[in-house]
Design an enzyme around this catalytic site. Structure first.
Site, PDB file in Angstrom:
ATOM      1  N   ARG A   1      51.546  23.188  54.479  1.00  0.00           N
ATOM      2  CA  ARG A   1      51.794  22.977  55.632  1.00  0.00           C
ATOM      3  C   ARG A   1      52.992  23.464  56.462  1.00  0.00           C
ATOM      4  O   ARG A   1      53.017  23.802  57.523  1.00  0.00           O
ATOM      5  CB  ARG A   1      51.663  21.338  55.818  1.00  0.00           C
ATOM      6  CG  ARG A   1      50.528  20.690  55.337  1.00  0.00           C
ATOM      7  CD  ARG A   1      50.259  19.340  55.793  1.00  0.00           C
ATOM      8  NE  ARG A   1      49.180  18.640  55.495  1.00  0.00           N
ATOM      9  CZ  ARG A   1      48.914  17.283  55.873  1.00  0.00           C
ATOM     10  NH1 ARG A   1      49.738  16.537  56.659  1.00  0.00           N
ATOM     11  NH2 ARG A   1      47.888  16.624  55.610  1.00  0.00           N
TER      12      ARG A   1
ATOM     13  N   ASP B   1      53.853  16.985  59.675  1.00  0.00           N
ATOM     14  CA  ASP B   1      54.000  18.358  59.289  1.00  0.00           C
ATOM     15  C   ASP B   1      52.500  19.092  59.658  1.00  0.00           C
ATOM     16  O   ASP B   1      52.397  20.254  59.141  1.00  0.00           O
ATOM     17  CB  ASP B   1      54.461  18.362  57.769  1.00  0.00           C
ATOM     18  CG  ASP B   1      53.565  17.611  56.959  1.00  0.00           C
ATOM     19  OD1 ASP B   1      52.386  17.128  57.518  1.00  0.00           O
ATOM     20  OD2 ASP B   1      53.659  17.673  55.699  1.00  0.00           O
ATOM     21  N   ASP B   2      51.652  18.572  60.140  1.00  0.00           N
ATOM     22  CA  ASP B   2      50.272  19.127  60.582  1.00  0.00           C
ATOM     23  C   ASP B   2      50.108  19.174  61.989  1.00  0.00           C
ATOM     24  O   ASP B   2      49.049  19.119  62.600  1.00  0.00           O
ATOM     25  CB  ASP B   2      49.000  18.304  59.961  1.00  0.00           C
ATOM     26  CG  ASP B   2      48.957  16.904  60.144  1.00  0.00           C
ATOM     27  OD1 ASP B   2      49.844  16.395  60.769  1.00  0.00           O
ATOM     28  OD2 ASP B   2      48.165  16.133  59.576  1.00  0.00           O
TER      29      ASP B   2
ATOM     30  N   ASP C   1      54.851   4.504  62.407  1.00  0.00           N
ATOM     31  CA  ASP C   1      54.423   4.462  63.815  1.00  0.00           C
ATOM     32  C   ASP C   1      54.127   3.005  64.494  1.00  0.00           C
ATOM     33  O   ASP C   1      54.731   2.788  65.813  1.00  0.00           O
ATOM     34  CB  ASP C   1      53.549   5.477  64.344  1.00  0.00           C
ATOM     35  CG  ASP C   1      52.248   5.506  63.512  1.00  0.00           C
ATOM     36  OD1 ASP C   1      51.961   4.448  62.576  1.00  0.00           O
ATOM     37  OD2 ASP C   1      51.304   6.097  63.619  1.00  0.00           O
TER      38      ASP C   1
ATOM     39  N   HIS D   1      44.991  14.517  65.352  1.00  0.00           N
ATOM     40  CA  HIS D   1      43.558  15.113  64.719  1.00  0.00           C
ATOM     41  C   HIS D   1      42.668  13.891  64.778  1.00  0.00           C
ATOM     42  O   HIS D   1      41.639  13.723  64.374  1.00  0.00           O
ATOM     43  CB  HIS D   1      43.646  15.669  63.329  1.00  0.00           C
ATOM     44  CG  HIS D   1      44.264  14.928  62.221  1.00  0.00           C
ATOM     45  ND1 HIS D   1      43.973  13.596  61.967  1.00  0.00           N
ATOM     46  CD2 HIS D   1      45.532  15.147  61.651  1.00  0.00           C
ATOM     47  CE1 HIS D   1      44.767  13.254  60.917  1.00  0.00           C
ATOM     48  NE2 HIS D   1      45.537  14.093  60.754  1.00  0.00           N
TER      49      HIS D   1
HETATM   50  N1  UDP Z   1      53.174  12.065  54.027  1.00  0.00           N
HETATM   51  C1  UDP Z   1      54.229  11.607  53.212  1.00  0.00           C
HETATM   52  N2  UDP Z   1      54.124  11.317  52.003  1.00  0.00           N
HETATM   53  C2  UDP Z   1      52.942  11.429  51.526  1.00  0.00           C
HETATM   54  C3  UDP Z   1      51.748  11.931  52.270  1.00  0.00           C
HETATM   55  C4  UDP Z   1      51.915  12.321  53.611  1.00  0.00           C
HETATM   56  O1  UDP Z   1      55.143  11.699  53.858  1.00  0.00           O
HETATM   57  O2  UDP Z   1      52.717  11.089  50.402  1.00  0.00           O
HETATM   58  C5  UDP Z   1      53.260  12.617  55.551  1.00  0.00           C
HETATM   59  C6  UDP Z   1      52.785  14.091  55.612  1.00  0.00           C
HETATM   60  O3  UDP Z   1      53.727  15.151  55.404  1.00  0.00           O
HETATM   61  C7  UDP Z   1      52.423  13.936  57.282  1.00  0.00           C
HETATM   62  C8  UDP Z   1      52.172  12.400  57.612  1.00  0.00           C
HETATM   63  O4  UDP Z   1      52.710  11.765  56.370  1.00  0.00           O
HETATM   64  O5  UDP Z   1      53.578  14.431  57.951  1.00  0.00           O
HETATM   65  C9  UDP Z   1      50.741  12.143  57.555  1.00  0.00           C
HETATM   66  O6  UDP Z   1      50.069  12.530  56.618  1.00  0.00           O
HETATM   67  P1  UDP Z   1      48.442  13.119  56.425  1.00  0.00           P
HETATM   68  O7  UDP Z   1      48.558  14.167  57.586  1.00  0.00           O
HETATM   69  O8  UDP Z   1      48.224  13.822  55.175  1.00  0.00           O
HETATM   70  O9  UDP Z   1      47.542  11.692  56.999  1.00  0.00           O
HETATM   71  P2  UDP Z   1      47.089  11.155  58.196  1.00  0.00           P
HETATM   72  O10 UDP Z   1      47.654  10.039  58.164  1.00  0.00           O
HETATM   73  O11 UDP Z   1      47.342  12.065  59.288  1.00  0.00           O
HETATM   74  O12 UDP Z   1      45.497  11.265  57.734  1.00  0.00           O
HETATM   75 MN    MN Z   2      47.744  14.031  59.688  1.00  0.00          MN
END
Ligand code: UDP
Ligand code: MN
Length: 277
Positions: free
Chosen positions: A29, A102-103, A189, A213
């Site tokens: 990423r 980071d996405d 958050d 997303h």
């Molecule tokens: N992240 C983290 N530790 C983890 C998994 C994810 O710090 O073990 C961070 C990741 O780098 C990103 C955020 O948490 O900045 C959200 O992760 P992700 O996009 O995989 O999941 P979402 O919550 O968006 O589905």
């Molecule tokens: Mn994400």
């Protein structure tokens, strides 16, 4: 002639951008972020991770911060990183604290024009709602009573003015944000939203141009992409949620972030590789 420094228009250098990441995403990423929007905010952007990565640290001019937080995707680890993002911002003396995952692709010039519309000496919490209603939790101090507050979804990015960040100090400073997260048992958050919305009673101002997303990203109009501030991407198995933007093929650019970058900044050298069709 007296010149009030606080009334000078906000520039990129008044913004602190923190990116939350983790070791397993450094390659998959961060690389694309470093090659694209980070190039326009190199001095202002810091990455909060959970390991030492000398290669990336060199590439970012020492902007990789090893939080020593756990590398797990749980409440403690996420609040631990957010607490350090907050503390590092406070030390930075900048006007604005903006957090992204980071996405996330950040349209840097647009972020600057957005923040120019708000006064950093007033209290501002700018972000995107993830729910169409406030979050409801039980009040641990008054059993049976409910608490309601709005929060900005971290995956869309959010920004907090220094004035408001200063007021958060008793609840968020010196790692206290982590303790609040533990108390209410919610992710980072939501914890920020709880501190601002419930403890400080300050409103969240929704910025429509932030996109996580959780939204249908393919519905963003391809001819209006320059007006948006943040973009994201995700794949749930076969199902892709990506921005609909012309450019590189989906094989070359599955996240669409490179195509987006080239759409916004077509004069870049790398963007000349897009095959004309
Ligand atoms: N992240 C983290 N530790 C983890 C998994 C994810 O710090 O073990 C961070 C990741 O780098 C990103 C955020 O948490 O900045 C959200 O992760 P992700 O996009 O995989 O999941 P979402 O919550 O968006 O589905
Ligand atoms: Mn994400």
């Amino acid at each position: 002639l007296r010149f009030n420094l606080n009334t000078r228009p906000t520039t990129l250098n008044d913004i602190f951008i923190s990116v939350k990441t983790t070791e397993k995403f450094h390659e998959s990423r961060l690389k694309i972020l470093l090659d694209t929007w980070f190039q326009y905010a190199k001095e202002q952007t810091y990455f909060f991770t959970d390991t030492n990565d000398e290669k990336l640290n060199k590439k970012t001019n020492n902007h990789m911060i090893n939080t020593n937080c756990s590398a797990l995707h749980n409440r403690q680890a996420l609040c631990c990183k957010m607490a350090q993002e907050y503390d590092t911002f406070m030390e930075s003396k900048k006007r604005w604290f903006c957090h992204v995952d980071d996405d996330t692709y950040v349209n840097v010039p647009k972020l600057v024009t957005l923040l120019q519309k708000y006064n950093h000496t007033q209290d501002w919490y700018l972000g995107k709602l993830s729910l169409k209603h406030p979050l409801q939790i039980m009040d641990i101090n008054q059993p049976g009573k409910k608490i309601e507050f709005w929060f900005a979804t971290g995956g869309a990015g959010f920004c907090i003015s220094r004035s408001l960040a200063l007021k958060m100090m008793p609840h968020a400073g010196g790692g206290r944000l982590m303790a609040v997260g533990e108390e209410i048992r919610l992710p980072d958050d939501c914890t920020v939203g709880y501190i601002i919305g419930h403890l400080l009673k300050k409103p969240l101002t929704e910025v429509e141009d932030f996109h996580s997303h959780l939204e249908a990203l393919w519905l963003l109009r391809p001819n209006q992409l320059e007006k948006h501030v943040t973009f994201s991407y995700s794949y749930y198995g076969e199902k892709m949620n990506i921005v609909n933007v012309p450019g590189f093929s989906e094989d070359e650019d599955p996240t669409r972030l490179w195509s987006l970058h080239c759409y916004l900044f077509p004069y870049l050298k790398k963007c000349r590789d897009i095959k004309q069709s």
